[in-house]
Design a protein around this motif. Structure first.
Motif, PDB file in Angstrom:
ATOM      1  N   LEU A  83       0.816  -1.213   0.000  1.00 18.18           N
ATOM      2  CA  LEU A  83       0.000   0.000   0.000  1.00 18.18           C
ATOM      3  C   LEU A  83       0.851   1.265   0.000  1.00 18.18           C
ATOM      4  O   LEU A  83       0.524   2.244  -0.674  1.00 18.18           O
ATOM      5  CB  LEU A  83      -0.934  -0.013   1.226  1.00 18.18           C
ATOM      6  CG  LEU A  83      -2.420   0.033   0.933  1.00 18.18           C
ATOM      7  CD1 LEU A  83      -2.846  -1.027  -0.060  1.00 18.18           C
ATOM      8  CD2 LEU A  83      -3.233  -0.085   2.194  1.00 18.18           C
ATOM      9  N   ALA A  84       1.970   1.221   0.731  1.00 16.46           N
ATOM     10  CA  ALA A  84       2.826   2.417   0.833  1.00 16.46           C
ATOM     11  C   ALA A  84       3.361   2.795  -0.543  1.00 16.46           C
ATOM     12  O   ALA A  84       3.463   3.977  -0.880  1.00 16.46           O
ATOM     13  CB  ALA A  84       3.970   2.153   1.803  1.00 16.46           C
ATOM     14  N   ALA A  85       3.695   1.782  -1.335  1.00 16.22           N
ATOM     15  CA  ALA A  85       4.252   2.050  -2.672  1.00 16.22           C
ATOM     16  C   ALA A  85       3.146   2.152  -3.727  1.00 16.22           C
ATOM     17  O   ALA A  85       3.438   2.326  -4.909  1.00 16.22           O
ATOM     18  CB  ALA A  85       5.227   0.934  -3.050  1.00 16.22           C
ATOM     19  N   GLN A  86       1.897   2.029  -3.306  1.00 17.02           N
ATOM     20  CA  GLN A  86       0.749   1.963  -4.245  1.00 17.02           C
ATOM     21  C   GLN A  86       1.036   0.965  -5.360  1.00 17.02           C
ATOM     22  O   GLN A  86       1.011   1.284  -6.547  1.00 17.02           O
ATOM     23  CB  GLN A  86       0.432   3.338  -4.816  1.00 17.02           C
ATOM     24  CG  GLN A  86      -0.062   4.300  -3.758  1.00 17.02           C
ATOM     25  CD  GLN A  86      -0.785   5.513  -4.330  1.00 17.02           C
ATOM     26  OE1 GLN A  86      -1.362   6.261  -3.573  1.00 17.02           O
ATOM     27  NE2 GLN A  86      -0.781   5.716  -5.619  1.00 17.02           N
ATOM     28  N   GLU A 246      -5.160  -9.185   2.517  1.00 20.25           N
ATOM     29  CA  GLU A 246      -4.885  -9.370   3.943  1.00 20.25           C
ATOM     30  C   GLU A 246      -3.817  -8.377   4.434  1.00 20.25           C
ATOM     31  O   GLU A 246      -2.802  -8.168   3.772  1.00 20.25           O
ATOM     32  CB  GLU A 246      -4.371 -10.784   4.182  1.00 20.25           C
ATOM     33  CG  GLU A 246      -5.086 -11.469   5.340  1.00 20.25           C
ATOM     34  CD  GLU A 246      -4.787 -12.952   5.346  1.00 20.25           C
ATOM     35  OE1 GLU A 246      -3.680 -13.282   5.767  1.00 20.25           O
ATOM     36  OE2 GLU A 246      -5.662 -13.718   4.891  1.00 20.25           O
ATOM     37  N   GLY A 247      -4.083  -7.769   5.564  1.00 18.95           N
ATOM     38  CA  GLY A 247      -3.099  -6.867   6.164  1.00 18.95           C
ATOM     39  C   GLY A 247      -3.058  -5.482   5.546  1.00 18.95           C
ATOM     40  O   GLY A 247      -2.209  -4.661   5.904  1.00 18.95           O
ATOM     41  N   THR A 248      -3.973  -5.206   4.612  1.00 16.31           N
ATOM     42  CA  THR A 248      -3.922  -3.903   3.941  1.00 16.31           C
ATOM     43  C   THR A 248      -4.773  -2.853   4.636  1.00 16.31           C
ATOM     44  O   THR A 248      -4.643  -1.667   4.350  1.00 16.31           O
ATOM     45  CB  THR A 248      -4.475  -4.008   2.507  1.00 16.31           C
ATOM     46  OG1 THR A 248      -5.796  -4.544   2.584  1.00 16.31           O
ATOM     47  CG2 THR A 248      -3.607  -4.867   1.626  1.00 16.31           C
ATOM     48  N   GLY A 249      -5.698  -3.291   5.484  1.00 19.44           N
ATOM     49  CA  GLY A 249      -6.648  -2.339   6.061  1.00 19.44           C
ATOM     50  C   GLY A 249      -7.881  -2.151   5.195  1.00 19.44           C
ATOM     51  O   GLY A 249      -8.809  -1.439   5.574  1.00 19.44           O
ATOM     52  N   VAL A 250      -7.906  -2.790   4.022  1.00 16.59           N
ATOM     53  CA  VAL A 250      -9.132  -2.766   3.209  1.00 16.59           C
ATOM     54  C   VAL A 250     -10.170  -3.606   3.957  1.00 16.59           C
ATOM     55  O   VAL A 250      -9.933  -4.774   4.245  1.00 16.59           O
ATOM     56  CB  VAL A 250      -8.884  -3.363   1.799  1.00 16.59           C
ATOM     57  CG1 VAL A 250     -10.189  -3.566   1.045  1.00 16.59           C
ATOM     58  CG2 VAL A 250      -7.941  -2.468   1.002  1.00 16.59           C
ATOM     59  N   GLU A 251     -11.300  -2.986   4.296  1.00 17.46           N
ATOM     60  CA  GLU A 251     -12.289  -3.704   5.116  1.00 17.46           C
ATOM     61  C   GLU A 251     -12.972  -4.812   4.300  1.00 17.46           C
ATOM     62  O   GLU A 251     -13.493  -4.573   3.214  1.00 17.46           O
ATOM     63  CB  GLU A 251     -13.356  -2.737   5.644  1.00 17.46           C
ATOM     64  CG  GLU A 251     -14.305  -3.437   6.619  1.00 17.46           C
ATOM     65  CD  GLU A 251     -15.490  -2.585   7.035  1.00 17.46           C
ATOM     66  OE1 GLU A 251     -15.561  -1.400   6.660  1.00 17.46           O
ATOM     67  OE2 GLU A 251     -16.361  -3.144   7.744  1.00 17.46           O
ATOM     68  N   VAL A 252     -12.913  -6.022   4.887  1.00 18.38           N
ATOM     69  CA  VAL A 252     -13.554  -7.172   4.247  1.00 18.38           C
ATOM     70  C   VAL A 252     -14.506  -7.790   5.261  1.00 18.38           C
ATOM     71  O   VAL A 252     -14.127  -8.031   6.399  1.00 18.38           O
ATOM     72  CB  VAL A 252     -12.490  -8.219   3.830  1.00 18.38           C
ATOM     73  CG1 VAL A 252     -13.160  -9.495   3.331  1.00 18.38           C
ATOM     74  CG2 VAL A 252     -11.552  -7.665   2.761  1.00 18.38           C
ATOM     75  N   GLN A 263     -16.225   2.490  -3.477  1.00 16.71           N
ATOM     76  CA  GLN A 263     -14.902   2.756  -2.916  1.00 16.71           C
ATOM     77  C   GLN A 263     -14.762   1.953  -1.623  1.00 16.71           C
ATOM     78  O   GLN A 263     -15.689   1.916  -0.814  1.00 16.71           O
ATOM     79  CB  GLN A 263     -14.851   4.244  -2.602  1.00 16.71           C
ATOM     80  CG  GLN A 263     -13.525   4.802  -2.246  1.00 16.71           C
ATOM     81  CD  GLN A 263     -13.665   6.317  -2.079  1.00 16.71           C
ATOM     82  OE1 GLN A 263     -14.705   6.801  -1.600  1.00 16.71           O
ATOM     83  NE2 GLN A 263     -12.640   7.046  -2.468  1.00 16.71           N
ATOM     84  N   SER A 264     -13.579   1.324  -1.449  1.00 18.42           N
ATOM     85  CA  SER A 264     -13.358   0.528  -0.235  1.00 18.42           C
ATOM     86  C   SER A 264     -12.952   1.462   0.904  1.00 18.42           C
ATOM     87  O   SER A 264     -12.946   2.693   0.737  1.00 18.42           O
ATOM     88  CB  SER A 264     -12.254  -0.505  -0.488  1.00 18.42           C
ATOM     89  OG  SER A 264     -10.988   0.130  -0.427  1.00 18.42           O
ATOM     90  N   SER A 265     -12.572   0.880   2.028  1.00  8.95           N
ATOM     91  CA  SER A 265     -12.161   1.707   3.164  1.00  8.95           C
ATOM     92  C   SER A 265     -10.805   2.370   2.916  1.00  8.95           C
ATOM     93  O   SER A 265     -10.391   3.238   3.666  1.00  8.95           O
ATOM     94  CB  SER A 265     -12.106   0.855   4.433  1.00  8.95           C
ATOM     95  OG  SER A 265     -11.230  -0.238   4.207  1.00  8.95           O
ATOM     96  N   VAL A 266     -10.100   1.961   1.852  1.00  8.03           N
ATOM     97  CA  VAL A 266      -8.849   2.647   1.454  1.00  8.03           C
ATOM     98  C   VAL A 266      -9.182   3.502   0.223  1.00  8.03           C
ATOM     99  O   VAL A 266      -9.706   2.994  -0.776  1.00  8.03           O
ATOM    100  CB  VAL A 266      -7.728   1.617   1.141  1.00  8.03           C
ATOM    101  CG1 VAL A 266      -6.506   2.307   0.546  1.00  8.03           C
ATOM    102  CG2 VAL A 266      -7.353   0.845   2.400  1.00  8.03           C
ATOM    103  N   TYR A 270     -10.973   0.514  -5.095  1.00  5.00           N
ATOM    104  CA  TYR A 270     -12.396   0.299  -5.337  1.00  5.00           C
ATOM    105  C   TYR A 270     -12.624  -1.208  -5.507  1.00  5.00           C
ATOM    106  O   TYR A 270     -11.671  -1.970  -5.691  1.00  5.00           O
ATOM    107  CB  TYR A 270     -12.829   1.043  -6.605  1.00  5.00           C
ATOM    108  CG  TYR A 270     -12.728   2.551  -6.480  1.00  5.00           C
ATOM    109  CD1 TYR A 270     -11.481   3.183  -6.451  1.00  5.00           C
ATOM    110  CD2 TYR A 270     -13.866   3.347  -6.386  1.00  5.00           C
ATOM    111  CE1 TYR A 270     -11.384   4.571  -6.324  1.00  5.00           C
ATOM    112  CE2 TYR A 270     -13.779   4.727  -6.265  1.00  5.00           C
ATOM    113  CZ  TYR A 270     -12.541   5.332  -6.229  1.00  5.00           C
ATOM    114  OH  TYR A 270     -12.443   6.692  -6.098  1.00  5.00           O
ATOM    115  N   ALA A 271     -13.867  -1.643  -5.448  1.00  2.00           N
ATOM    116  CA  ALA A 271     -14.157  -3.064  -5.694  1.00  2.00           C
ATOM    117  C   ALA A 271     -15.467  -3.192  -6.440  1.00  2.00           C
ATOM    118  O   ALA A 271     -16.364  -2.347  -6.307  1.00  2.00           O
ATOM    119  CB  ALA A 271     -14.203  -3.849  -4.390  1.00  2.00           C
TER     120      ALA A 271
END
Ligand SMILES: Cc1cc2nc3c(=O)[nH]c(=O)nc-3n(C[C@H](O)[C@H](O)[C@H](O)COP(=O)(O)OP(=O)(O)OC[C@H]3O[C@@H](n4cnc5c(N)ncnc54)[C@H](O)[C@@H]3O)c2cc1C
Length: 415
Positions: A83-86, A246-252, A263-266, A270-271
């Protein structure tokens, strides 16, 4: 703007096309992990039924379709995110960077938690690769056991029967398509299948699958009874492909939770499609609607929002249409009814025609229909339009088959 779409199914492809249209200068890349060009799983039954070749399942028919639109289609599997490096990280360790990313990874079939589920000759029917393997064994006279008579099971049932296999269908629920059809409708579909020579057993649990010689299997039921099989197909449900998040903070929850802008929580992720848990039109809550129309709607709306156009989505209407050995059935929205709502039904069992309507106040909110193909568009229109039926509600309570008249009368009134 770099748009990256993970997943080359209907949600991903629709999103890519819309992005190309609304953002002509940005880059659009689709990465998918299947070897074929983007294709539609929905077309697999027609391939199995020999109505089309493999190419007929492809979502877009010309080899240079994506090139011509400057959409890059890559093959590879995303295994995790940075995520940091997109960036997404692929199986081979390489990375793909993005400014905005769409998760359109669909779902995967659940493998039943029983011994023997991994034996050769036991398949899901989810991918073209599955379909090729099934086609090899599903020859005329082959004993085929289909575990699960849900939406997908009931769709592939027809192709298996048309191939001339001797088909047994085992369903844990007390009727066919129990999460889509009420008791009357589910039982009528079963009777119809039985009248076509399919052995359908409901309230039936499979406990084990055993090998009993070369290319021969036994499917063991909870009462110990074995059923002979040359081929076993498991269609017991699907689960969204979310492992790489997993581990990204994207809410599942069940799927990737998305707001009305898909739009997801990040913020820049998007999903869409089977993997997304989005707004449910009927309840206002969140749901995974694993059907192709929702995948296409999600893909389109997600793309508009990724391109910076603020386009809220009204939510997906749960709508399933099934063709089971020629019997067309459909379920819409809150087909099971709502609290303090009213219901009406019309049943003609000899002709396999059935209509059940569910109302909230004077608004139609759900329906089950069997053999009434002429009503499908009308039912959808009334539910999605949240049309106030006024005095027509009482008429429909007395005779639900007047639904077309009700639609036309309300249309006239609002014209
Ligand atoms: C046999 C069958 C019949 C069906 N019939 C109907 C029907 O009649 N009507 C209907 O509405 N629906 C039907 N469906 C369901 C419909 O096909 C799905 O709802 C639809 O395909 C969802 O589209 P999607 O783009 O969300 O996901 P998918 O079509 O599943 O596409 C997602 C893609 O992403 C890929 N992927 C997954 N993880 C990764 C990763 N980590 N990296 C890269 N790629 C990845 C997958 O392999 C796949 O290629 C049917 C399904 C099947 C199997």
């Amino acid at each position: 703007m770099r748009h990256l779409i993970v997943g080359a199914g209907p949600a991903g492809v629709t999103a890519a096309e819309v992005l190309r249209r609304v953002d002509p200068t940005g880059s659009v890349t689709i990465i998918g992990d299947e070897p074929e060009p983007p294709y539609s799983r929905m077309a697999i039954p027609y391939f199995l039924d020999d109505k089309i070749e493999e190419e007929g399942t492809y979502l877009r028919k010309t080899a240079d379709y994506f090139d011509k639109r400057s959409i890059q289609v890559m093959q590879g599997r995303v295994t995790r995110m940075d995520l940091a490096a997109q960036a997404t990280v692929l199986e081979d360790g390489s990375t793909l960077e993005y400014d905005r990313m769409l998760v359109a990874t669909g779902s995967h079939p659940i493998i039943p938690n029983i011994s023997g589920a991994e034996l050769p000759g036991v398949h899901a029917c989810w991918t073209l690769a599955d379909a090729r393997q099934i086609a090899e064994r599903a020859v005329p006279g082959a004993k085929t056991v289909l575990i699960g008579a849900g939406f997908i099971g009931s769709i592939i049932l027809e192709a298996l029967a048309m191939r001339g296999t001797k088909l047994t269908v085992l369903e844990l629920g007390d009727r066919m398509v129990p999460r889509m059809m009420n008791e009357r409708a589910g039982n009528l579909i079963r009777k119809w299948c039985e009248s076509k020579g399919v052995d359908v057993r409901v309230s039936t649990e499979v406990t084990e699958i055993r090998e009993r010689g070369k290319n021969k299997l036994h499917v063991i039921l909870s009462d110990g009874q074995p059923i002979d099989a040359d081929l076993v197909i498991s269609a017991v449900g699907v689960r969204p492909n979310v492992g790489f998040l997993e581990g990204t903070g994207v809410e599942v929850r069940t799927g990737v939770v998305v707001n009305e802008f898909l739009q997801s929580s990040v913020e820049n992720i998007y999903a869409a499609g089977d993997v997304a848990e989005g707004r449910d039109f009927s309840t206002g809550g969140y749901a995974v609607h694993a059907v192709q129309p929702t995948a296409a709607d999600h893909g389109r709306m997600a793309a508009l929002n990724m391109a910076g156009l603020s386009a809220p989505y009204q939510g997906s209407l749960l709508m399933n249409v099934l063709d089971t050995l020629g019997l067309i059935s459909a379920s819409f929205g809150q087909w099971m009814g709502v609290e303090n709502g009213d219901a009406a039904e019309a049943l003609e069992p000899e002709s396999y025609r059935y209509l059940s309507l569910q109302f909230d106040g004077d608004v139609l909110v759900g329906a089950n229909s069997l053999g009434h193909t002429e009503h499908i568009g009308v039912l959808r229109g009334l539910i999605q339009g949240r049309v106030a039926l006024g005095s027509w509600k009482d008429k429909l309570l007395r005779n639900p088959t007047r639904i077309m008249e009700a639609y036309l009368a309300r249309e006239k009134l609002t014209a």
